[in-house]
Design a protein around this motif. Structure first.
Motif, PDB file in Angstrom:
ATOM      1  N   VAL A   1       0.906  -0.962   0.139  1.00  0.00           N
ATOM      2  CA  VAL A   1      -0.060  -0.076  -0.203  1.00  0.00           C
ATOM      3  C   VAL A   1       1.111   1.310  -0.074  1.00  0.00           C
ATOM      4  O   VAL A   1       0.810   2.138  -0.771  1.00  0.00           O
TER       5      VAL A   1
ATOM      6  N   LEU B   1       2.648   1.981  -3.259  1.00  0.00           N
ATOM      7  CA  LEU B   1       1.832   2.724  -4.542  1.00  0.00           C
ATOM      8  C   LEU B   1       1.772   3.884  -4.001  1.00  0.00           C
ATOM      9  O   LEU B   1       1.653   4.941  -4.928  1.00  0.00           O
TER      10      LEU B   1
ATOM     11  N   THR C   1       2.731  -4.394 -17.581  1.00  0.00           N
ATOM     12  CA  THR C   1       1.280  -3.823 -17.522  1.00  0.00           C
ATOM     13  C   THR C   1       0.543  -4.490 -16.622  1.00  0.00           C
ATOM     14  O   THR C   1      -0.185  -4.211 -15.716  1.00  0.00           O
ATOM     15  N   ILE C   2       0.339  -5.817 -16.923  1.00  0.00           N
ATOM     16  CA  ILE C   2      -0.494  -6.816 -16.101  1.00  0.00           C
ATOM     17  C   ILE C   2       0.018  -6.858 -14.765  1.00  0.00           C
ATOM     18  O   ILE C   2      -0.823  -6.780 -13.912  1.00  0.00           O
TER      19      ILE C   2
ATOM     20  N   ASP D   1       1.560  -4.461 -12.989  1.00  0.00           N
ATOM     21  CA  ASP D   1       1.259  -3.375 -12.158  1.00  0.00           C
ATOM     22  C   ASP D   1      -0.048  -3.233 -12.095  1.00  0.00           C
ATOM     23  O   ASP D   1      -0.648  -2.491 -10.903  1.00  0.00           O
ATOM     24  N   GLY D   2      -0.984  -3.344 -13.026  1.00  0.00           N
ATOM     25  CA  GLY D   2      -2.274  -3.453 -13.034  1.00  0.00           C
ATOM     26  C   GLY D   2      -2.967  -4.533 -11.783  1.00  0.00           C
ATOM     27  O   GLY D   2      -3.721  -3.979 -11.011  1.00  0.00           O
ATOM     28  N   ALA D   3      -2.346  -5.744 -11.531  1.00  0.00           N
ATOM     29  CA  ALA D   3      -2.678  -6.374 -10.457  1.00  0.00           C
ATOM     30  C   ALA D   3      -2.504  -5.834  -9.166  1.00  0.00           C
ATOM     31  O   ALA D   3      -2.999  -6.002  -8.258  1.00  0.00           O
TER      32      ALA D   3
ATOM     33  N   THR E   1      -1.703  -2.696  -8.309  1.00  0.00           N
ATOM     34  CA  THR E   1      -2.679  -1.574  -8.055  1.00  0.00           C
ATOM     35  C   THR E   1      -3.999  -2.151  -7.750  1.00  0.00           C
ATOM     36  O   THR E   1      -4.660  -1.676  -6.682  1.00  0.00           O
ATOM     37  N   ARG E   2      -4.558  -2.955  -8.359  1.00  0.00           N
ATOM     38  CA  ARG E   2      -6.079  -3.696  -8.012  1.00  0.00           C
ATOM     39  C   ARG E   2      -6.002  -4.000  -6.462  1.00  0.00           C
ATOM     40  O   ARG E   2      -6.875  -3.908  -5.621  1.00  0.00           O
TER      41      ARG E   2
ATOM     42  N   VAL F   1      -4.162  -3.305  -4.017  1.00  0.00           N
ATOM     43  CA  VAL F   1      -3.934  -2.409  -3.092  1.00  0.00           C
ATOM     44  C   VAL F   1      -5.206  -1.659  -3.059  1.00  0.00           C
ATOM     45  O   VAL F   1      -5.748  -1.563  -1.952  1.00  0.00           O
ATOM     46  N   VAL F   2      -5.889  -1.007  -4.074  1.00  0.00           N
ATOM     47  CA  VAL F   2      -6.931  -0.079  -4.196  1.00  0.00           C
ATOM     48  C   VAL F   2      -7.972  -0.774  -3.515  1.00  0.00           C
ATOM     49  O   VAL F   2      -9.016  -0.141  -2.842  1.00  0.00           O
ATOM     50  N   HIS F   3      -8.348  -2.045  -4.089  1.00  0.00           N
ATOM     51  CA  HIS F   3      -9.418  -2.693  -3.457  1.00  0.00           C
ATOM     52  C   HIS F   3      -9.313  -3.532  -2.378  1.00  0.00           C
ATOM     53  O   HIS F   3     -10.222  -4.646  -2.020  1.00  0.00           O
TER      54      HIS F   3
ATOM     55  N   GLY G   1      -4.347 -11.748 -11.714  1.00  0.00           N
ATOM     56  CA  GLY G   1      -3.515 -11.225 -12.544  1.00  0.00           C
ATOM     57  C   GLY G   1      -2.276 -12.155 -12.948  1.00  0.00           C
ATOM     58  O   GLY G   1      -2.037 -12.247 -14.170  1.00  0.00           O
TER      59      GLY G   1
END
Lengths: 196, 196
Positions: free
Chosen positions: A105, A108, A162-163, A165-167, A169-170, A172-174, A183
């Motif tokens: 967390v 990010l 990209t995958i 970083d996306g995983a 980010t998701r 953490v955010v959710h 991911g």
DNA sequence: GTGGACGTACTAACCGGTCAGTCAAAAGAC
DNA sequence: GTCTTTTGACTGACCGGTTAGTACGTCCAC
């Protein structure tokens, strides 16, 4: 592609880095103060300033400290077969950092500060390039060996990043670590469809 | 799947939201203060507090304001053919917000605060679910029409969200909007390999 | 003349950073 | 081997500045 510089840390500095680590996990980046780091350190705030003149300097050093560990963990991945090597690399990039979710967390948060903070940006950039280079190497090697299709290794490496970083980010955010596993599956599908 | 609640904003409140918008773009989330919002608003800080008791309350309202616009933009995507509909949807999710790159940066900062801020988390969660539902609907619809392979629509939608979030994160962290275009290509490849 | 929409002036809490001075241990002088 | 000096590692007090939020007076529309 050089790995990030191996910086030297004295015993006291290493303790400070650990204190920063703890403070970050407990309070996050936005609420991180010298006082809170000093409390974890068990000394006064002036003691912190004794080693690092400014907060920015300390945090830049902390990123060096942290990213060194990360680099070591992905450098440790060594296997002959390109398929398993790539798979292990992706595992390493998408493991659930169980007890250290709080650090993910905070990381990010720090990444989101990169546009405002050049020392941060430099370090994240360098770390990203290094990781991407590792992926690209495995892919290129696999193509040479005939294990993979003759794809654009650079683009595939970028897609995998990209995958990843996306995983992250998701996750953490959710607040949902299962986003990492999802991911990982997406990355596998992408690899299967592109390289095999 | 309900779209995020359509909240009412008075004229003065809408002006305040625009002021918040400007202040966020100029200073980022971490350095966003009531004073800076008030400056953009052209009034005193007390005027801001007249409408919103706390900063947290104001920012929650701002997210409502902002995510409404976003929802409207993706709801506007309407085409009969599932392939082009999905393609347009992905375009919408991965456009380069040219003049608003600064806002993307601030939005990632706010997303990174979700773990510490429940009102933020709720809103990002709801927005994510809505967007994912739109993707899943298009995919399910395409499967029913025989345009897509009979895949796990939920998983594919989640994968596409992962790619979208990854591209956005990378665009911000590395200050490189071309990461969005690269992500768009990755998403296309994933769609081609999975659905067609 | 009353109520909504402010401006002025303020407070209490923090913030990062500085400063002078303390104290034990190391280094040097003899 | 003792005495003196210097150095490294700190402490506690403090600084100027900033923050969100409040109290209260005022102006203006109706």
């Amino acid at each position: 592609m050089a790995a990030p510089s191996n910086r030297e840390f004295s015993e006291a500095e290493a303790e400070l880095m650990q204190a920063t680590y703890s403070a970050l996990r407990e309070h996050g980046y936005v609420d991180l103060t010298i006082k809170r780091i000093a409390d974890e350190y068990g000394k006064s705030t002036a003691a912190v300033h004794y080693y690092y003149d400014t907060k920015e300097e300390l945090l830049a050093a902390f990123l060096d400290y942290l990213l060194e560990e990360f680099v070591a963990s992905i450098r440790a991945v060594e296997t002959t077969a390109p398929e398993t090597r790539l798979s292990l690399l992706l595992d390493e990039l998408l493991v659930d950092p169980q007890p250290n979710q709080a650090l993910s967390v905070a990381l990010l948060e720090m990444r989101a500060q990169a546009p405002y903070n050049e020392p941060f940006r430099e370090r994240f950039q360098q770390n990203d390039e290094y990781t991407r280079f590792m992926l690209k190497s495995v892919i290129s090697h696999g193509i040479d060996e005939g294990a993979f299709e003759a794809v654009d290794a650079d683009h595939v490496a970028r897609s995998l990043m990209t995958i990843v970083d996306g995983a992250r980010t998701r996750s953490v955010v959710h607040g949902d670590p299962s986003a990492l596993a999802a991911g990982r599956r997406t990355a596998s599908e992408y690899v299967d469809a592109t390289l095999l």
